[in-house]
Design a protein around this motif. Sequence first.
Motif, PDB file in Angstrom:
ATOM      1  N   GLU A  28     -38.189  -8.037  52.345  1.00 36.88           N
ATOM      2  CA  GLU A  28     -36.789  -8.474  52.419  1.00 36.88           C
ATOM      3  C   GLU A  28     -36.515  -9.581  51.426  1.00 36.88           C
ATOM      4  O   GLU A  28     -35.477  -9.620  50.762  1.00 36.88           O
ATOM      5  N   ARG A  29     -37.481 -10.542  51.339  1.00 39.60           N
ATOM      6  CA  ARG A  29     -37.276 -11.669  50.425  1.00 39.60           C
ATOM      7  C   ARG A  29     -37.109 -11.162  49.002  1.00 39.60           C
ATOM      8  O   ARG A  29     -36.189 -11.577  48.274  1.00 39.60           O
ATOM      9  N   VAL A  30     -37.995 -10.194  48.615  1.00 39.88           N
ATOM     10  CA  VAL A  30     -37.902  -9.651  47.255  1.00 39.88           C
ATOM     11  C   VAL A  30     -36.558  -8.926  47.076  1.00 39.88           C
ATOM     12  O   VAL A  30     -35.864  -9.110  46.077  1.00 39.88           O
ATOM     13  N   ALA A  31     -36.175  -8.204  48.107  1.00 43.48           N
ATOM     14  CA  ALA A  31     -34.930  -7.426  48.018  1.00 43.48           C
ATOM     15  C   ALA A  31     -33.704  -8.333  47.917  1.00 43.48           C
ATOM     16  O   ALA A  31     -32.677  -7.964  47.343  1.00 43.48           O
ATOM     17  N   VAL A  32     -33.801  -9.554  48.420  1.00 40.23           N
ATOM     18  CA  VAL A  32     -32.630 -10.435  48.419  1.00 40.23           C
ATOM     19  C   VAL A  32     -32.707 -11.472  47.311  1.00 40.23           C
ATOM     20  O   VAL A  32     -31.771 -11.664  46.531  1.00 40.23           O
ATOM     21  N   LEU A  33     -33.924 -12.127  47.251  1.00 41.20           N
ATOM     22  CA  LEU A  33     -34.018 -13.265  46.331  1.00 41.20           C
ATOM     23  C   LEU A  33     -34.840 -12.936  45.091  1.00 41.20           C
ATOM     24  O   LEU A  33     -34.984 -13.773  44.202  1.00 41.20           O
ATOM     25  N   GLY A  34     -35.445 -11.732  45.028  1.00 34.58           N
ATOM     26  CA  GLY A  34     -36.252 -11.345  43.883  1.00 34.58           C
ATOM     27  C   GLY A  34     -35.392 -11.139  42.631  1.00 34.58           C
ATOM     28  O   GLY A  34     -34.163 -11.297  42.669  1.00 34.58           O
ATOM     29  N   LYS A  35     -36.088 -10.818  41.544  1.00 31.26           N
ATOM     30  CA  LYS A  35     -35.373 -10.669  40.271  1.00 31.26           C
ATOM     31  C   LYS A  35     -34.238  -9.648  40.380  1.00 31.26           C
ATOM     32  O   LYS A  35     -33.178  -9.816  39.795  1.00 31.26           O
ATOM     33  N   GLN A  36     -34.525  -8.594  41.156  1.00 28.51           N
ATOM     34  CA  GLN A  36     -33.509  -7.541  41.289  1.00 28.51           C
ATOM     35  C   GLN A  36     -32.724  -7.719  42.590  1.00 28.51           C
ATOM     36  O   GLN A  36     -31.976  -6.838  42.993  1.00 28.51           O
ATOM     37  N   GLY A  37     -32.900  -8.826  43.230  1.00 30.51           N
ATOM     38  CA  GLY A  37     -32.355  -8.972  44.564  1.00 30.51           C
ATOM     39  C   GLY A  37     -30.840  -9.118  44.599  1.00 30.51           C
ATOM     40  O   GLY A  37     -30.192  -9.454  43.600  1.00 30.51           O
ATOM     41  N   ALA A  38     -30.317  -8.836  45.770  1.00 32.16           N
ATOM     42  CA  ALA A  38     -28.856  -8.804  45.943  1.00 32.16           C
ATOM     43  C   ALA A  38     -28.229 -10.160  45.669  1.00 32.16           C
ATOM     44  O   ALA A  38     -27.233 -10.267  44.933  1.00 32.16           O
ATOM     45  N   VAL A  39     -28.825 -11.210  46.204  1.00 27.73           N
ATOM     46  CA  VAL A  39     -28.242 -12.543  46.010  1.00 27.73           C
ATOM     47  C   VAL A  39     -28.463 -13.003  44.583  1.00 27.73           C
ATOM     48  O   VAL A  39     -27.574 -13.623  43.959  1.00 27.73           O
TER      49      VAL A  39
END
Lengths: 372, 791
Positions: A28-39
């Motif tokens: 989840e962290r990668v999906a949100v705050l990762g390079k490609q993340g939503a945020v």
Amino acid sequence: MASDTHTLEADLLDRVAAAPDLQALEAERVAVLGKQGAVTALLKSLGGMTPEQRQVEGPRIHALREAVTEAIAARKATLEAAELDRRLATETLDMTLPVEMGPQGSVHPVSQVMDELAEIFADLGFSVATGPEIEDDWRNFTALNIPESHPARAMHDTFYFPRPEGGGDAALDPGFATNAARMLLRTHTSPVQIRTMQAQQPPIYIIAPGRTYRSDSDATHTPMFHQVEGLVLDRGIHLGHLKWTLETFLKAFFERDDIVLRLRPSYFPFTEPSAEVDVGYTMVGGRRVLGGSDGWMELLGSGMVHPRVIAACGLDPDEWQGFAFGCGIDRLAMLKYGMDDLRAFFDGDLRWLKHYGFSALDVPTLSGGVGA
Amino acid sequence: MKFTLSWLKEHLDTGASVGEIAETLTRIGLEVEGIENPAEKLAPFTIAKVLTAAPHPQADKLQVLTVDAGTGEAIQVVCGASNAHAGMLGVFGAPGAYVPGADIILKVASIRGVESRGMMCSVRELELGDDHTGVIELAADAPVGAAYAAWAGLDDPVIDVAVTPNRQDCMGVQGIARDLAAAGLGTLKAVDVKEVPGAFPCPIEIRTEDPEGCPAFYGRAIRGVRNGASPAWLQQRLKAVGQRPISALVDMTNYIMLSYGRPLHVYDLAKLEGALVARRARDGEEMLALNGRSYALDPSMTVIADDVHVHDIGGIMGGEGSSVTEATTDILIECAYFDPERIALTGQKLGLTSDARTRFERGVDPAFLDAGLALATRMAIDLAGGEASEIVRAGTPPLPDRNVDYRPARARELGGVDIPAPRQRDILERLGFGVEEGETWRIAVPSWRRDVDGSADIVEEVVRIHGYDKVEAVPLPRAPSVARPTATVEQKLERKVRRTAAARGFNEAVTWSFIAEAEAAPFGGSAWILENPISEEMKAMRPSLLPGLLAAARRNRARGAGSIRLFEIGRRYLAEGERPALGLVLAGDRKPRDWRGGKARGFDAFDAKAKALAILAAAGVPVDNLQTLGGASGVYHPGRSGRLCLGPKNALAEFGELHPSILRAFDLDGPVAAAEIFLDAIPQKRASGHMREAYQPPALQAVTRDFAFLVAGDAPADALLRAVRGADRQAIAAVRLFDVFTGEGVPAGQKSLAIEVTLQPGEKSFTDEDLKAISDRILAAAAKAGARLRD
């Protein structure tokens, strides 16, 4: 736009909170705050905004990022704690298993009582004196006003050593006679009085505890036993001082204020006047306990030092006078701590030593009390 | 000294009760050890008359009696005594009475089918003597129904007093009466001496040729005596105080002795040949004494002998050869004074005690010879008849005219109690002292008070009669401060090591100072062997503390103890003196088998070394400076023992596993480890204030380096460790051996020693060059010690 971020935030926080384990949370962290993340993507979009738009959206997006980051950290801590709990649950040991605490040593009651005596008498200004156990006849008897033909000698059941060939050292003793140098096992601690008076000038305030010997063996006598001697030599000392000293000592030793003494005229060759001292006792559970005066037991012998004894040590009996007393240490221990068999004192039975012995740290002190 | 109340009352006019008398006696120094009234146990027994006596229908040896015990009924009693007959008077016990001599309580019983309601008693059954041949037969005038004991004069309490050796005057009832009178319990009755004039010259010559041993020998003969049993009153009195009645004349001497403290001897004149002389015994002389034993005499002893035989070991015991018997018709009464020292030494030498010796060696009244002889003569004639000769007085008793200077203030100064001078004078005069008042009183000591010769003695007389209970307790002078420490350095050391040993798991024992000679032998033998030991096991003063501890360990093993850690602090008795030591013994399991540690394991020499070091450290010994050297005593395993030395000469302790032969001798299964710490060898710093050296913790972290060295297999590790420690005293803070290895990779005959060296930098951290230099110095030092770095 604003409602978009709000919807997104709620959605993201739900997903973080729903992450079942650390691995899912990391995803989840990668999906949100990762390079490609939503945020991350939202943050990047700030670059293409007008300054006005940025002023409105910027804080909103940063706040979103912060909220999600915090939620992830909090979820991570929760999951880690649960993980630790799971692991610890597998590590349980039987805490009722017995452990070895190491050997427990002990101090012999005779030593303990000697330390107690030293403590009490130190407060009264007495120091502890010692002397040899293999003693000469002169100091054990003659100097104490017990000449060779004295009937009191027969009562002492003395252990003797063979006469040395060619006699002893005449220079050693005044009043040296053929028998004076004959060696024996001291029958009492009284020769320490002689040694002390020979070695130092009054005022003298000493106690002398130690081993003593008489060839006597039955239920209440052992051929070796322990005695403590007391000696005061000063100016103007009288029978009243003796009485006070013994009273004070016994009250301190037994830690009781109701100790009652009875002085009875008696006879010892080395004191004049002499007094046998009885102590009152009460019966408690079939045992005699000192204190009160239901009955009397003989506890010690005492008296004013005989002028001849003072003179034999080279001091002037017209100038110095004082008192002496003697008491069995084993007996004191038995009366205070309740042992009933003297012979057990010298057997070294570990069971007895552990039962009647004292912890190394039971050091008698005046502030802590002299009874352990 | 025993006497009865009625006996005392012949010497003391008093209305005091037995309780008051006993209480007073103890209070004035004549300790009462017991009071017994024989009448108490005889209270249930009454005088009864036998009315009828008939043979028992079922038993030949029994009779069926009816007796009148004053109850108005005829009581049927079955009796086994053949002397019971109708009309006789005897002593009857009713059912419920306790019969002391038979230890039974009487019950109504059927004896061979005949009911018996009590018992007619024998002398033995009432503990009045040994006779059990028949029941007691009383005089015809005995009052039926009366209490037997009272009628028979047995209601007379016996008082037993412990007379201290200085008071020979109280070894007679008269002296006790005098003390009681002085204490205000009545009036002393003067001794009533009725002289008997001599009717003829004494038929035998009496001399003393030993004026030292027997300065005075008085005697007189009585002829025409009839020496039978003494009268009942005298027998009863003697029996009451534990003396066996023998014959009238012998009983007379005992009675005078017990009444006045004056021993006498009576000879059968017919058995003497020539003159009777007090003289020294001659070598080879022997005498068969009245106790049936023969004594070999020597010239140090004074005897009374005639021309042929020795008849008396003077003042101690008479001889069988001239003793009086029932056939005796003429006697000689001896009343002599013997030198107390001589009597004591003779008695000690012969191992012979007697009532006479007890009195003579304490010094009888030298002024009582004439009175004693007169009393004896009068009583002998009263009891046995006859006619007395004139008195012969050979020599004169020593009558020292003793006067003591005394100030009445001494009672306060030494006795701690104020007693008014008139009261003091009164006490002294009642005790028989003469008082001449003045600035200093001149006190004349009575002839019977040989023990009084100084003013301290007068103080005791006055204070004891006045009452020790009137002495008030007075505090000792006390320094106005906190009590100062009084223990010496040696005493503090002993306390420290004792409590350290106890804290480290050892149990303190106290064992005998004397052991068997055989036990001492392997420890170098004993320098002090008792001449009169109590047993062979307690004969030799111990040269080491270990034998006593090993014997204790064996006893504990026998009782099933699994793990034994014992120590003792005491003296070793060596030829050069007594030396304090701490001995410790480790036997059995070091650790019991345990769920964590697995199998049990025993103690080894290293355990003993560790304990010894810990105790030495507590004693203030710089243990890092100690060297472990060989040469421990032969009681240890030669390869597993050592000495802990401060310098090559000063061994502070020995330790090790015990030699198998010692274990065998003490019947112990091994291994057993032990150590002995020589407390007198421990150097003690004398106090030099409390301030310690300033301490600054090092600013920089210490670093460690490990080395493994190869050394010869038998090389002591200590040598390498010392060498390494000395390689750089400034940098090397500690050296610790952490592994000893032999085996693969180590050449045969060698061992690998792995050590960790702690290096402490000073102001600056070590550079690589510094470390290299230190390392080189370590290797060089190790090489010097025969070690090389392991590849």
